[in-house]
Design a protein around this motif. Sequence first.
Motif, PDB file in Angstrom:
ATOM      1  N   SER A 211       4.003   7.525   0.780  1.00  0.00           N
ATOM      2  CA  SER A 211       2.694   6.858   0.793  1.00  0.00           C
ATOM      3  C   SER A 211       2.857   5.346   0.784  1.00  0.00           C
ATOM      4  O   SER A 211       2.052   4.626   1.393  1.00  0.00           O
ATOM      5  N   LYS A 215       2.006   2.409   4.375  1.00  0.00           N
ATOM      6  CA  LYS A 215       1.252   1.161   4.384  1.00  0.00           C
ATOM      7  C   LYS A 215       2.034   0.014   5.022  1.00  0.00           C
ATOM      8  O   LYS A 215       1.497  -1.077   5.190  1.00  0.00           O
ATOM      9  N   GLU A 551     -12.889   1.726   6.701  1.00  0.00           N
ATOM     10  CA  GLU A 551     -12.579   2.365   5.418  1.00  0.00           C
ATOM     11  C   GLU A 551     -12.505   1.312   4.333  1.00  0.00           C
ATOM     12  O   GLU A 551     -11.873   0.266   4.490  1.00  0.00           O
ATOM     13  N   GLU A 552     -13.152   1.571   3.223  1.00  0.00           N
ATOM     14  CA  GLU A 552     -13.149   0.638   2.117  1.00  0.00           C
ATOM     15  C   GLU A 552     -12.009   0.985   1.172  1.00  0.00           C
ATOM     16  O   GLU A 552     -11.906   2.109   0.700  1.00  0.00           O
ATOM     17  N   ARG A 553     -11.146   0.027   0.930  1.00  0.00           N
ATOM     18  CA  ARG A 553      -9.997   0.243   0.051  1.00  0.00           C
ATOM     19  C   ARG A 553     -10.153  -0.614  -1.188  1.00  0.00           C
ATOM     20  O   ARG A 553     -10.748  -1.692  -1.154  1.00  0.00           O
ATOM     21  N   SER A 555      -8.421  -2.582  -4.598  1.00  0.00           N
ATOM     22  CA  SER A 555      -7.211  -3.234  -5.100  1.00  0.00           C
ATOM     23  C   SER A 555      -7.512  -3.768  -6.490  1.00  0.00           C
ATOM     24  O   SER A 555      -8.680  -3.924  -6.868  1.00  0.00           O
ATOM     25  N   TYR A 581      -1.408  -1.845  -4.907  1.00  0.00           N
ATOM     26  CA  TYR A 581      -2.783  -2.175  -5.280  1.00  0.00           C
ATOM     27  C   TYR A 581      -2.890  -3.591  -5.857  1.00  0.00           C
ATOM     28  O   TYR A 581      -3.949  -3.974  -6.351  1.00  0.00           O
ATOM     29  N   THR A 668      -6.231   9.928  -4.047  1.00  0.00           N
ATOM     30  CA  THR A 668      -7.664  10.139  -4.333  1.00  0.00           C
ATOM     31  C   THR A 668      -7.903  10.212  -5.829  1.00  0.00           C
ATOM     32  O   THR A 668      -8.831   9.589  -6.361  1.00  0.00           O
ATOM     33  N   GLU A 671      -7.360   6.655  -7.457  1.00  0.00           N
ATOM     34  CA  GLU A 671      -8.435   5.688  -7.271  1.00  0.00           C
ATOM     35  C   GLU A 671      -9.676   6.085  -8.067  1.00  0.00           C
ATOM     36  O   GLU A 671     -10.396   5.221  -8.566  1.00  0.00           O
ATOM     37  N   TYR A 685     -12.831  -4.742  -3.573  1.00  0.00           N
ATOM     38  CA  TYR A 685     -13.051  -3.847  -2.446  1.00  0.00           C
ATOM     39  C   TYR A 685     -12.855  -4.616  -1.150  1.00  0.00           C
ATOM     40  O   TYR A 685     -13.358  -5.738  -0.993  1.00  0.00           O
ATOM     41  N   GLY A 687     -12.549  -4.204   3.363  1.00  0.00           N
ATOM     42  CA  GLY A 687     -12.923  -3.348   4.491  1.00  0.00           C
ATOM     43  C   GLY A 687     -14.395  -3.488   4.829  1.00  0.00           C
ATOM     44  O   GLY A 687     -15.071  -2.529   5.105  1.00  0.00           O
TER      45      GLY A 687
END
Length: 867
Positions: A211, A215, A551-553, A555, A581, A668, A671, A685, A687
């Motif tokens: 994962s 990125k 897509e909203e990510r 951090s 993150y 998932t 977060e 946030y 994106g």
Amino acid sequence: MKQKDEENKFFRTSHLMVLGCYTILSTILMAETLLMDWERWAVVPIAAGLILAWTVHIRQLLNADARLGIYSFEMMLAFFFYGIHLTSTFDMAGLMAVIIMVYTMTGRKMLIILCQCTYFITFIYDIIIMGLTADTGFSNLDISRCFLHVMLILLCGWIARNIIDNWNRGMGISREEIEELKEATERLDNFLANVSHEIRTPVNAVMGLSSVLEKENLPEPVMDNIVSISRAGHRVSEQISDILDFTEIDMGKLHANRESYMINSLVNDLLVQLSFTEDYGLDLVIDMEASLPAELVGDSAKIKKILRHMITNGYKFTREGGVYVHIYPVQRDYGINLILEVQDTGIGMSEDEIDNIYEKFYQSDSGRSRTAGGLGIGVPIVNGFAKAMDGVLAIESTPGEGTTVRVSVPQEVVSHLPCLNVADKKNCVVAGFLGFMTTGHPKIREFYMQMIGHLAKGLSLAFHRVQSREELERLLENEKISHLFVGTGEYLENREYIEELSEKMNVALVVDRGFKGDVGKMITKLPKPFYGSQIANFLNHAFDAGGLAMEERISCPGLRTLVVDDEPLNLLVAKGIFESYGMEVSTAPGGEEAIKLCALNEYDLIFMDHMMPGMDGVETMKRIRQNASRSKKDIRIVALTANAISSAKEMFISEGFDAFIPKPIDITDLERVLKHVLPRSAIRYTGVTEKEVKAKAAEKAGEMRVQDEFAQLKAGGLDTDAGIRYSGGDKEFYRQLLEEYVKEYDTKSAEIGKFFEEKNWKEYAIRVHGLKSTSKMIGAGSLSELARELEMSAKAEDAAMVIKRHPQLIPMYESVVAAVSECMGFDGSRDNTEDILEFEPGADGGVDAGASGEDILEFEPEDGSEV
């Protein structure tokens, strides 16, 4: 006593036979008494005894041993009455022999001795009477007959006792073998659980590092390999989880959690998990009815696993077509029955296979060419989970036509608002240029149309379906369409025309898998499986001009984080994930080191392993909290462990952890926990869509000035900006939320007070959870935070903390309601409108539910072109 009852269980069926024998003997005895002119008065006590025996049996009075004693005592009295008549002297032996054989089946040697003693007493009595009344004495024939009858009874008793001894000996051997099998099974289950636990560490490394690499900006061939590794890791992780679930079910240790959850989030998370599952090129149709309540109480993790097993099993035995998932509620007094129905177009099963499929490790290969493997524990897990939640599993199948699996699970309801809603129903007119041309199986097209029909009806929208460009043009001449859904095949045939329409209305393209072509800039892509939440979001929210909602990510830049684990590989994986993150990550290889680091440094968040040598995670957490409380520091501590049994989460929360994440780390889950335990200010946030950027720019330039209608509320302490944001920017919806909030005060405050007085902390936690969510949605942050603290204390059954903080809750609640009522002009009277939305606002501040009470467009299926 319990062990003794288990040992005699084999003989319990003989009790009814003893009662039957006594009934026959008593009936014959009463008849003979009347025919032979014996003591007629004896008929009454014999009949009364028989009635008493059957009354005790039918009503199951006393325990089984006492009932057997009553039957035996009355039978011996009846036998004695029969035997004291001299005409029966030499008939008694045969009758008693039969009685002894019946009593042999009880497995009680004492009752055999009782029968022998009753016979000898009666026989001796007869001999004495015969000696006193005989003139010539006993003949040689009388003496030989007496001897033979006595020997017969002795022999019958000896045989009966030997039979009972042999039975007991055989049953003892069988019990030992059964115990050995149970121990072997338990050892195997423990072995599987331990092996699964150990395998989680390397699998965690595979999934975590892959994962992190996903990125990175790597060459496409390398990225494809990383994605393949990630998929393999997820598959192994799921199989490990299945083994642990199965061993819990097999050992009788399965625990069903009870917590509130949102059905929308559950389905979204499930689809993320299924993205790592091989679908064999099949269609997946998700039909989640809009009437489902937004927030339920139950075990969401088990419900999600049930759906995953049902869907993947459908994949395995389907060659063409796909799988249809229908989720809908059935109203009950306690809430709803949540119905999970999965139907495939596969090869089906025979009745014999349906009977066998509930058995563990069952895999049918004969006559069924399976397209994929499996462990053979999917259906037993689904059945075990359903039973643990007081639900039921039903399977219907026809060979060659497919299989339907249906699970019904009772759930309580927190929020009665529908899980899907459209805010502006008046101006929302929807059309579908959907023929599902690329779907070759007619049953799948039928599934899609069922899903669209249920959704249109549930959202109370007019939905017009057209099957050709000509029909679409005629529709647009007569109707003002606001949103248009277009299939991939229809788009490819009419590309220019659809792109022209996208400049006049909102257009969404239902994208088939594998489609990589370019689309118009104003067209929104909805990738399959497209389902209710996607459609509702499209109808409610804006998308970027490039056609795909970015897509909203999240951090957490600068968040000081400590990871505690005795396994170096786990520390490496966790460090890589958390640093992605933006966190500042420190690591500790054990509890003692973690305590020292916490004494020297300040941390905002700690992830703690459970099973560590020396000081375990629970003790370490308590020591860190104790030290932090002296310095008045508030540290969030999350359990991060491979202990993934069903009761683990509840155990860790009750011990004092703020949250729980199982290994391997699922992004998932991670977060969701970050959003739960961290303050909003700690999360960023990214994106933002192009349209949102333009909107913000226009607002700054003064092109989108909006007068603040809630100045008084803001002055009174409510964060109205946050409330409007949670309402998707819809001020009218926010106003309705405020009105509903006021109307529910009497009911909610009464329920909270009631459960507080009863010290029913489980129900109290649910009620204050609802207050926490609704208060947060209207911008009452302080009240929401107090409700959150009380919720956590109630869940942990910290009665002292609840009693200490509760007196602050109701006055603060009352103050907020009074301020809203005064500023907005609400009277606070209760009516029968829908309940307030009771769930956490989404990360983006938007919600899927809209206002209630609006005028709606009728759902009227009239002909083939309009639903």
